[in-house]
Scaffold this active site. Structure first.
Site, PDB file in Angstrom:
ATOM      1  N   ASP A 191       0.823  -1.208   0.000  1.00  8.17           N
ATOM      2  CA  ASP A 191       0.000   0.000   0.000  1.00  8.17           C
ATOM      3  C   ASP A 191       0.857   1.258   0.000  1.00  8.17           C
ATOM      4  O   ASP A 191       2.013   1.238   0.415  1.00  8.17           O
ATOM      5  CB  ASP A 191      -0.947   0.019   1.200  1.00  8.17           C
ATOM      6  CG  ASP A 191      -0.219   0.030   2.539  1.00  8.17           C
ATOM      7  OD1 ASP A 191       0.701  -0.793   2.720  1.00  8.17           O
ATOM      8  OD2 ASP A 191      -0.554   0.867   3.401  1.00  8.17           O
ATOM      9  N   GLU A 208      -0.115  -1.345   5.602  1.00 10.41           N
ATOM     10  CA  GLU A 208       0.883  -0.993   6.619  1.00 10.41           C
ATOM     11  C   GLU A 208       0.782   0.471   7.004  1.00 10.41           C
ATOM     12  O   GLU A 208       0.981   0.834   8.164  1.00 10.41           O
ATOM     13  CB  GLU A 208       2.282  -1.306   6.083  1.00 10.41           C
ATOM     14  CG  GLU A 208       3.406  -1.157   7.112  1.00 10.41           C
ATOM     15  CD  GLU A 208       4.044   0.220   7.159  1.00 10.41           C
ATOM     16  OE1 GLU A 208       4.892   0.461   8.034  1.00 10.41           O
ATOM     17  OE2 GLU A 208       3.692   1.078   6.317  1.00 10.41           O
ATOM     18  N   ASP A 256      11.830  -1.903   4.198  1.00 12.45           N
ATOM     19  CA  ASP A 256      10.884  -0.777   4.267  1.00 12.45           C
ATOM     20  C   ASP A 256      11.549   0.455   4.874  1.00 12.45           C
ATOM     21  O   ASP A 256      10.874   1.297   5.462  1.00 12.45           O
ATOM     22  CB  ASP A 256       9.658  -1.205   5.101  1.00 12.45           C
ATOM     23  CG  ASP A 256       8.530  -0.188   5.073  1.00 12.45           C
ATOM     24  OD1 ASP A 256       8.500   0.637   4.145  1.00 12.45           O
ATOM     25  OD2 ASP A 256       7.690  -0.214   5.990  1.00 12.45           O
TER      26      ASP A 256
END
Length: 419
Positions: free
Chosen positions: A96, A188, A211
């Site tokens: 996302d 997330e 990430d």
């Protein structure tokens, strides 16, 4: 600075696999929706990103590829010869994109940064004041949006890097690596992340999220986090007859907010300093609503922040009437460092992999959250690796192409160390 559109770059035979994947992925809309946290995925468009990744994994020859009704994608990569008895290593990235800037219709471009300001469009640029190490990137190709949206390097850079690793290993199974488990998860950015990942089925003994931010950064500490919704109830009357009768909900909010230390706002904090962040206010005389993010690295300080908000609400209530202020606290994640005892070797392996690729590792506290925090508290130790992305959640977001490519090399060196 000359900008090349994504189609031109992707058509070039000299374009690396990871760059080609990244340019493709960012053009697939998959924002999470904070107004629909009750469903997973929060935005139906996340299914398109999940389906794309599942199809690509199958085409690459990955094992046990699944995509479920919640847009979770999982797959396995068999171990290299002689490493099948090693414990399974996991990699997790999220599909996302954030909602802090326009996030649909991303049009990526590749520019060659020549020094000075990084010009993204006529009215959007990145200055060395905003990114102090920007001059060190002179001469590098850099991916940006066209300046009207974010880029979504957070976390589609991570997705592209993990996928490029999988492609590399499946193309040459002799490259040393243990059994791998891969998960791409939704939502997330709104705090859900990997909550529905079945850890038993996933089967990893330990994992890494991909990430993070600048190349070389490594996170094994992060904020403990909560969101707080404050509702202020006033009493509206005609302002001409308001004396001793009107209770203005907007003023109640102002009094409450003034009791939270101004020095503890995000714009005044860095490093290990926590904060109170009021990121949304709306209201009238009768009712005002405010949304806060509460963050701190220290567990006691984190609880102290929540206690201070409760005390401020109680004080406003005593001044203006009980029930005038209502707080709803939602705890989101905790500092993963609280649960990494015994798994420090994961940090050491990541540092060694970076050094093997001539990248200097730098451990920094993550001033945000990752799926790794949640997974670590669920029993799957999971530090966070950098993607190379910079200025996430903004129209100035960018990622240097060499950082994308170096990250894949680091991931390869990392998996080799576990074989």
């Amino acid at each position: 600075m000359k900008a090349l559109d994504a189609e031109t770059v992707m058509a070039s035979p000299d374009t690396s696999d990871v760059l080609r994947r990244f340019l493709r992925y960012v053009q697939v809309d998959s924002p999470s929706d904070p107004d629909h946290e009750e469903r997973v995925p929060s935005d139906p468009s996340e299914h398109a990103m999940a389906a794309l990744l599942a199809d690509e994994l199958r085409a690459l020859g990955a094992d046990d590829v699944t995509v479920d009704d919640h847009a979770y994608v999982t797959a396995r990569v068999p171990a290299s010869p002689g490493a099948a008895d090693r414990q399974t290593l996991g990699f997790v990235a999220h599909i996302d994109t954030a909602h802090d800037a326009p996030n649909r219709g991303v049009r990526p471009q590749v520019v060659t940064y020549e020094g000075g300001d990084l010009v993204i469009s006529d009215n959007v640029s990145v200055t060395p004041a905003a990114v102090p190490d920007l001059p060190s990137l002179a001469g590098q190709a850099v991916v940006t949006s066209d300046g009207t949206t974010l880029l979504s390097a957070d976390d589609k850079a991570g997705v592209a890097e993990v996928m490029a690793l999988v492609a590399r290993l499946l193309a040459d199974p002799s490259l040393p690596h243990p059994p791998l488990a891969v998960a791409f998860v939704p939502d997330e950015e709104i705090g859900h992340g990997a909550a529905l990942l079945d850890l038993d089925a996933f089967g990893a003994a330990y994992a890494y999220t991909v990430d993070g931010e600048a190349l070389g950064e490594l996170n094994y500490e992060c904020f403990s986090a909560a969101s707080v919704e404050a509702v202020f109830t006033g009493e509206g009357v005609h302002p001409g007859d308001a004396k001793d009768r009107m209770v203005n909900a907007i003023r109640l909010f102002e009094e409450f907010d003034a009791m939270l230390p101004a020095a503890g706002r995000p714009e005044h904090t860095a490093g290990y300093e926590g904060y109170f962040h009021c990121h949304g206010v709306s209201g009238t005389v009768d009712e005002c609503r405010a949304s806060y993010l509460v963050r701190d690295f220290d567990a006691a300080s984190f609880e102290g922040r929540l206690d201070l908000m409760a005390a401020a609400a109680a004080y406003v209530g005593r001044l203006h009437g009980e029930g005038r202020v209502r707080l709803t606290v939602r705890r989101e994640y905790r500092n993963m460092a609280e649960r990494l005892d015994g798994a420090e070797f994961l940090v050491d392996r990541a540092k060694a992999a970076m050094e093997a690729c001539d990248v200097t590792p730098v451990c920094v506290p993550a001033r945000g959250g990752t799926d790794g925090a949640q997974l670590t508290f669920r029993g799957l130790p999971c530090p966070n690796l950098a993607t190379g992305g910079r200025l996430a959640h903004s129209v100035r977001e960018f990622v240097p192409v060499p950082a994308l490519e170096a990250t894949v090399d680091i991931l390869q060196a990392l998996v080799a160390s576990f074989a």
